[in-house]
Design a protein around this motif. Structure first.
Motif, mmCIF file in Angstrom:
data_model
loop_
_atom_site.group_PDB
_atom_site.id
_atom_site.type_symbol
_atom_site.label_atom_id
_atom_site.label_comp_id
_atom_site.label_asym_id
_atom_site.label_seq_id
_atom_site.Cartn_x
_atom_site.Cartn_y
_atom_site.Cartn_z
ATOM 1 N N ILE A 161 0.829 -1.229 -0.186
ATOM 2 C CA ILE A 161 -0.125 0.184 0.105
ATOM 3 C C ILE A 161 0.781 1.361 0.154
ATOM 4 N N ALA A 162 0.543 2.085 -0.835
ATOM 5 C CA ALA A 162 1.125 3.662 -1.038
ATOM 6 C C ALA A 162 0.065 4.488 -0.769
ATOM 7 N N MET A 163 0.263 5.444 0.392
ATOM 8 C CA MET A 163 -0.725 6.684 0.649
ATOM 9 C C MET A 163 -0.058 7.928 0.446
ATOM 10 N N PRO A 164 -0.807 8.950 0.396
ATOM 11 C CA PRO A 164 -0.148 10.125 0.338
ATOM 12 C C PRO A 164 0.111 10.595 1.966
ATOM 13 N N ASN A 165 0.910 11.426 1.917
ATOM 14 C CA ASN A 165 1.399 12.085 3.200
ATOM 15 C C ASN A 165 0.376 13.260 3.470
ATOM 16 N N PRO A 166 -0.490 13.153 4.870
ATOM 17 C CA PRO A 166 -1.204 14.049 4.897
ATOM 18 C C PRO A 166 -0.741 15.483 5.300
ATOM 19 N N VAL A 167 0.394 15.768 5.817
ATOM 20 C CA VAL A 167 1.021 16.847 6.011
ATOM 21 C C VAL A 167 1.218 17.757 4.813
ATOM 22 N N SER A 207 -1.876 12.137 -6.130
ATOM 23 C CA SER A 207 -2.197 11.463 -7.337
ATOM 24 C C SER A 207 -0.994 10.332 -7.474
ATOM 25 N N ARG A 208 0.164 10.436 -7.025
ATOM 26 C CA ARG A 208 1.173 9.816 -7.080
ATOM 27 C C ARG A 208 1.219 8.156 -6.594
ATOM 28 N N PRO A 209 0.236 8.042 -5.526
ATOM 29 C CA PRO A 209 0.057 6.501 -5.283
ATOM 30 C C PRO A 209 -0.779 5.892 -6.272
#
Length: 338
Positions: A161-167, A207-209
């Motif tokens: 799993i890849a996720m966006p960094n919320p920061v 969008s990158r994930p």
């Protein structure tokens, strides 16, 4: 002092690193945005045709980085317009103090949820959180198709799993805040910590994930519905999953800076963002358009987007998202961030 902003040219955003001049240029505005680069290029090209007397100079940064810049410049704002920025960030009282009420032409036809009561912002578009799932990688690794956030806790997905960094990413923040609002604070944080055990990377971009998942680097990228729809349209072995718990979403707000020295031109541009020609472009890049009469296109529906996207959305409390943002991100950084 020489003006140091350059407009959109050859598809590339150019902004000199030097300090932006305070001197206003007639017919020229500076716009800060977190929209994606490809859509900005398309929108600005159309705006140039529709309002040729207004030169639109654009600085594009990720959601979090843009907020940091706006607050850093609060004593001497360097832009005329905020365009397409997460409403959760726009609702920060420190930001709203810099914005002037303006009822853009066409905003009176929009739903009350999409226009601030005090007219300090309006949102013509938004984005919906979704999973980008690489169907070939699932088959290769004999993994099940996830249908919900809860399914992502399956130990089989460890490292997949890849996720966006919320920061830095508005998409990343909407994902974690929707989980916290849906589950409640105690259960939500426990879930996020457990999910972290399966996450391979947290990435700056929303969008990158999805791009990494479609390339087969990971089985799942928690990302944007539109990124999934475009990837499917382009022929990648991808499925879009709208979480069964309800999809988190974010509105993209626009507003007029009180310090603008070019308010007439800034208002022309804001009016243009609600024009028919602008609306005609939004469907190319957005799965959530708040302007009257919009329905998802054929490609979006074939990918799994319902005709009424509102039917699958988790009811977000944007005021709470904004109020709690700093505390949530601080805790995420302390307990999960890497």
């Amino acid at each position: 002092m020489q003006h140091k902003i350059f407009g959109w040219a050859a598809g590339t955003l150019l902004l000199a690193a030097a300090t932006i001049a305070n001197t206003a240029l007639a017919g020229s505005i500076t716009v800060y945005t977190a929209l994606e680069e490809d859509e900005i290029a398309d929108y600005v090209a159309q705006a140039k045709k529709d309002i040729p007397d207004v030169t639109v100079n654009v600085l594009r940064l990720s959601t979090g980085d843009l907020g940091a810049r706006i607050l850093a410049e609060a004593g001497n704002p360097q832009h005329d317009v905020i365009w397409g920025w997460a409403v959760t960030n726009m609702m920060d009282p420190r930001v709203l103090a810099l914005v002037e009420p303006y009822a853009a032409k066409g905003s009176e036809k929009m739903g009350a949820a999409y226009v601030a009561a005090d007219k300090k912002w309006f949102a013509a578009t938004g984005y919906i959180g979704a999973f980008c799932v690489n169907t070939e990688r699932l088959k290769q690794k004999n993994l099940p198709m996830p249908k919900s956030w809860a399914d992502l806790l399956n130990p089989a997905f460890k490292g997949e799993i890849a996720m966006p960094n919320p920061v830095s990413s508005g998409t990343g923040y909407l994902q974690i805040v929707s989980i916290l609002q849906n589950m409640g604070e105690e259960k939500g944080w426990a879930f996020l910590k457990q999910l972290d055990g399966n996450v391979n990377q947290y990435i700056k971009s929303g969008s990158r994930p999805c791009r990494q998942a479609r390339a087969g680097e990971f089985a799942i990228g928690t990302s944007l519905a539109f990124a999934a729809i475009k990837s499917i349209e382009e022929g990648f072995p991808l499925a879009m999953v709208l979480p069964a718990e309800g999809a988190g979403y974010e509105l993209e707000a626009s507003g007029l800076m009180a310090a603008s020295k070019n308010k007439a031109d800034a208002k022309k541009f804001l009016d243009w963002t609600l024009s028919a020609n602008a609306a005609g472009l939004y469907g190319k890049y957005k799965e959530l358009v708040t302007l009257p009469g919009f329905k998802p296109g054929k490609v979006a529906r074939e990918a799994g987007m319902p005709e009424d996207p509102g039917s699958i959305l988790y009811k977000m409390d944007f005021a709470a998202s904004a109020q709690q943002r700093d505390a949530i991100l601080a805790r995420w950084n302390k307990e999960i961030g890497r």
